[in-house]
Design an enzyme around this catalytic site. Structure first.
Site, mmCIF file in Angstrom:
data_model
loop_
_atom_site.group_PDB
_atom_site.id
_atom_site.type_symbol
_atom_site.label_atom_id
_atom_site.label_comp_id
_atom_site.label_asym_id
_atom_site.label_seq_id
_atom_site.Cartn_x
_atom_site.Cartn_y
_atom_site.Cartn_z
ATOM 1 N N ASP A 34 1.120 -1.390 0.294
ATOM 2 C CA ASP A 34 0.265 -0.024 0.207
ATOM 3 C C ASP A 34 0.949 0.861 -0.292
ATOM 4 O OD1 ASP A 34 -2.628 -1.457 2.003
ATOM 5 O OD2 ASP A 34 -2.203 -1.786 0.109
ATOM 6 N N GLN A 35 2.367 1.259 1.235
ATOM 7 C CA GLN A 35 2.831 2.530 0.743
ATOM 8 C C GLN A 35 3.188 2.523 -0.353
ATOM 9 O OE1 GLN A 35 3.011 -0.390 3.011
ATOM 10 N NE2 GLN A 35 1.537 0.999 4.315
ATOM 11 N N GLU A 36 4.144 1.666 -1.301
ATOM 12 C CA GLU A 36 5.091 1.661 -2.393
ATOM 13 C C GLU A 36 3.853 2.272 -3.587
ATOM 14 O OE1 GLU A 36 5.816 -2.084 -2.479
ATOM 15 O OE2 GLU A 36 7.785 -1.819 -2.684
ATOM 16 N N TYR A 37 2.071 2.018 -3.438
ATOM 17 C CA TYR A 37 0.888 2.471 -4.704
ATOM 18 C C TYR A 37 1.046 4.277 -4.026
ATOM 19 C CZ TYR A 37 -3.561 2.980 -5.718
ATOM 20 O OH TYR A 37 -4.971 3.370 -6.450
ATOM 21 N N SER A 83 -35.612 -7.455 -17.467
ATOM 22 C CA SER A 83 -35.066 -8.180 -16.059
ATOM 23 C C SER A 83 -35.297 -9.708 -16.565
ATOM 24 C CB SER A 83 -36.866 -7.468 -15.330
ATOM 25 O OG SER A 83 -37.539 -7.757 -16.834
ATOM 26 N N LEU A 84 -35.739 -10.657 -15.193
ATOM 27 C CA LEU A 84 -34.668 -11.753 -15.559
ATOM 28 C C LEU A 84 -36.720 -12.303 -15.063
ATOM 29 C CD1 LEU A 84 -31.993 -12.424 -14.114
ATOM 30 C CD2 LEU A 84 -32.278 -12.697 -16.719
ATOM 31 N N LYS A 116 -26.176 -14.325 -8.691
ATOM 32 C CA LYS A 116 -27.396 -13.211 -9.393
ATOM 33 C C LYS A 116 -27.093 -12.517 -7.465
ATOM 34 C CE LYS A 116 -32.018 -11.627 -9.870
ATOM 35 N NZ LYS A 116 -32.003 -10.900 -9.357
ATOM 36 N N LYS A 311 -34.818 -18.258 -7.785
ATOM 37 C CA LYS A 311 -34.707 -17.867 -6.062
ATOM 38 C C LYS A 311 -34.796 -18.581 -5.632
ATOM 39 C CE LYS A 311 -35.565 -13.867 -6.699
ATOM 40 N NZ LYS A 311 -34.933 -12.353 -6.804
HETATM 41 C C1 3B9 Z 1 -29.999 -11.397 -18.872
HETATM 42 C C2 3B9 Z 1 -29.972 -10.045 -18.405
HETATM 43 C C3 3B9 Z 1 -32.339 -9.638 -18.429
HETATM 44 C C4 3B9 Z 1 -29.699 -9.048 -19.227
HETATM 45 N N1 3B9 Z 1 -29.494 -8.798 -19.991
HETATM 46 C C5 3B9 Z 1 -30.442 -7.880 -21.089
HETATM 47 O O1 3B9 Z 1 -30.930 -7.427 -20.286
HETATM 48 C C6 3B9 Z 1 -31.115 -7.783 -22.787
HETATM 49 C C7 3B9 Z 1 -30.458 -6.313 -23.233
HETATM 50 C C8 3B9 Z 1 -31.567 -6.216 -24.161
HETATM 51 C C9 3B9 Z 1 -31.107 -7.766 -25.414
HETATM 52 O O2 3B9 Z 1 -31.499 -7.052 -26.838
HETATM 53 C C10 3B9 Z 1 -32.255 -6.321 -27.380
HETATM 54 C C11 3B9 Z 1 -31.146 -5.708 -27.736
HETATM 55 C C12 3B9 Z 1 -32.316 -4.365 -28.628
HETATM 56 C C13 3B9 Z 1 -33.738 -4.009 -27.993
HETATM 57 C C14 3B9 Z 1 -34.582 -5.222 -26.793
HETATM 58 C C15 3B9 Z 1 -33.543 -6.500 -26.326
HETATM 59 C C16 3B9 Z 1 -30.405 -8.492 -24.364
HETATM 60 C C17 3B9 Z 1 -30.318 -8.330 -23.269
HETATM 61 C C18 3B9 Z 1 -29.551 -10.557 -17.218
HETATM 62 C C19 3B9 Z 1 -30.366 -9.522 -16.454
HETATM 63 C C20 3B9 Z 1 -29.904 -9.936 -14.262
HETATM 64 C C21 3B9 Z 1 -28.681 -10.170 -14.376
HETATM 65 C C22 3B9 Z 1 -28.270 -10.481 -12.761
HETATM 66 N N2 3B9 Z 1 -28.603 -9.774 -12.048
HETATM 67 N N3 3B9 Z 1 -27.348 -11.275 -13.092
HETATM 68 C C23 3B9 Z 1 -26.638 -11.588 -13.570
HETATM 69 N N4 3B9 Z 1 -24.812 -12.440 -13.523
HETATM 70 N N5 3B9 Z 1 -27.185 -11.492 -15.159
HETATM 71 C C24 3B9 Z 1 -28.610 -11.618 -15.347
HETATM 72 N N6 3B9 Z 1 -28.359 -11.012 -16.865
#
Ligand code: 3B9
Length: 328
Positions: A34-37, A83-84, A116, A311
């Site tokens: 850390d000191q060198e950094y 979203s997922l 996640k 989940k």
């Molecule tokens: C898969 C995705 C939903 C990301 N991908 C996108 O958001 C996404 C967005 C447009 C895409 O293509 C388009 C391009 C243009 C228009 C519409 C879609 C493709 C993927 C996602 C969301 C949350 C995540 C999370 N919390 N942890 C991890 N590890 N991975 C995750 N991955």
């Protein structure tokens, strides 16, 4: 020291400090003390003060940026942050696999499984290899510009190892040890404690004063490419490997499987041992690896059909009441 000498010395110091930032914050494997950094940083700060014309936005001294902002600007994501959909048990993962197999016309699906992280989703844009803007997910289309705060996260590079223009997505989070340290300090001051690391990460990144975010030891894992110019990527795993080569911090626990039963074994394994991780996770993400398969599967109104979030069952909040365990 003349301007030319100062310019060369500053370029050298920026390069070497960036490298040591990478080893320390991204690889968690410091190569100097850390000191060198600190000595390197102090010399660079002095030289930039002596020769202000030589100070550049990508300098490691520019991480704890300017003055507090009056408000956050809105940012429209060029590529939406989707979203997922959720899966809550093994059978629902098998259903996901059946839907995937029905939706692809060639080959077998290969799945990439990732932790996640329980943090705040962010998007970061780079132009010619330089960090230009960072934002929150917001509603997936419009987020808030938190560039100044994201620059304080040292595991997020200000300059990539190749001058590429791309947009990446990831999760900003607070490691559990930093959370516990912060709450110990607040307890000593008689202040209200934070409920969990996710709240602190989200709250810190929404501070208008970047100095507050800089004090919070935030970290980031990058998990995807939103858009990229001039590079052909064919699969999610290839994309992650490229991101790692560019200097991004990628979570090391990702694995690829061809059989959904192996995916189930992997995610159930992490259900048991997630307490051993130095950060909180709230599930696992399972993605079809091939971009050709993702293209065929497409999206629902708000989520990809080629990914699902497994989940974890809600942890029993067990409290000990006079020595007996009660589940609440
Ligand atoms: C898969 C995705 C939903 C990301 N991908 C996108 O958001 C996404 C967005 C447009 C895409 O293509 C388009 C391009 C243009 C228009 C519409 C879609 C493709 C993927 C996602 C969301 C949350 C995540 C999370 N919390 N942890 C991890 N590890 N991975 C995750 N991955």
């Amino acid at each position: 020291m003349d301007l030319e000498t100062a310019k060369n010395r500053i370029e050298y110091l920026k390069e070497i400090i960036d490298q040591h930032n990478y080893f320390y914050y991204v690889k968690d494997d410091p190569q100097i003390t850390d000191q060198e950094y600190d000595q390197l940083i102090r010399e660079l700060i002095q030289l930039e003060e002596q020769f202000p014309a030589l100070q550049t936005p990508d300098s490691p001294t520019q991480r704890v940026g300017g003055e507090p902002l009056p408000y956050f600007e809105k940012v429209e994501h060029r590529i939406p942050m989707l979203s997922l959909g959720n899966s809550f048990n093994a059978e629902e993962l098998r259903d996901f696999d059946r839907r995937v197999r029905q939706g692809i016309t060639a080959g077998q699906p290969r799945y990439v499984c990732e932790l996640k992280i329980d943090g705040l989703a962010i998007s970061v844009r780079y132009e010619n290899g330089l960090f230009v803007q960072g934002s929150t997910r917001g509603d997936g289309t419009i987020g808030e510009d938190i560039t100044q705060n994201l620059k304080t996260i040292r595991s997020l590079p200000l300059k990539l190892k190749q001058p590429l223009s791309l947009e990446v997505r990831g999760e900003a989070f607070m490691p559990r040890k930093a959370f516990e340290r912060l709450n110990r300090i607040r307890a000593e001051k008689g202040e209200q404690l934070f409920a969990n690391p996710r709240n602190v990460a989200a709250g810190s990144l929404r501070q208008l004063d970047p100095k507050l975010a800089a004090e919070r030891s935030l970290d980031v894992f990058i998990y995807g490419i939103g858009s990229i110019e001039g590079v052909e990527v064919e699969s999610h795993s290839q994309g992650l490997a490229l991101l790692g080569d560019l200097g991004f911090k990628i979570n090391p626990e990702m694995r690829a499987f061809d059989d959904i039963e192996d995916v189930i074994g992997f995610v159930e394994g992490w259900t048991e041992k997630r307490g051993q991780l130095p950060y909180d996770i709230d599930g696992m993400v399972v993605k079809v690896n091939s971009y050709a398969h993702q293209q065929e599967l497409g999206f629902t109104a708000k989520s990809p059909r080629w990914a699902t979030a497994y989940k974890f069952p809600a942890e029993e909040a067990v409290t000990r009441l006079e020595g007996i365990e009660v589940s609440v």
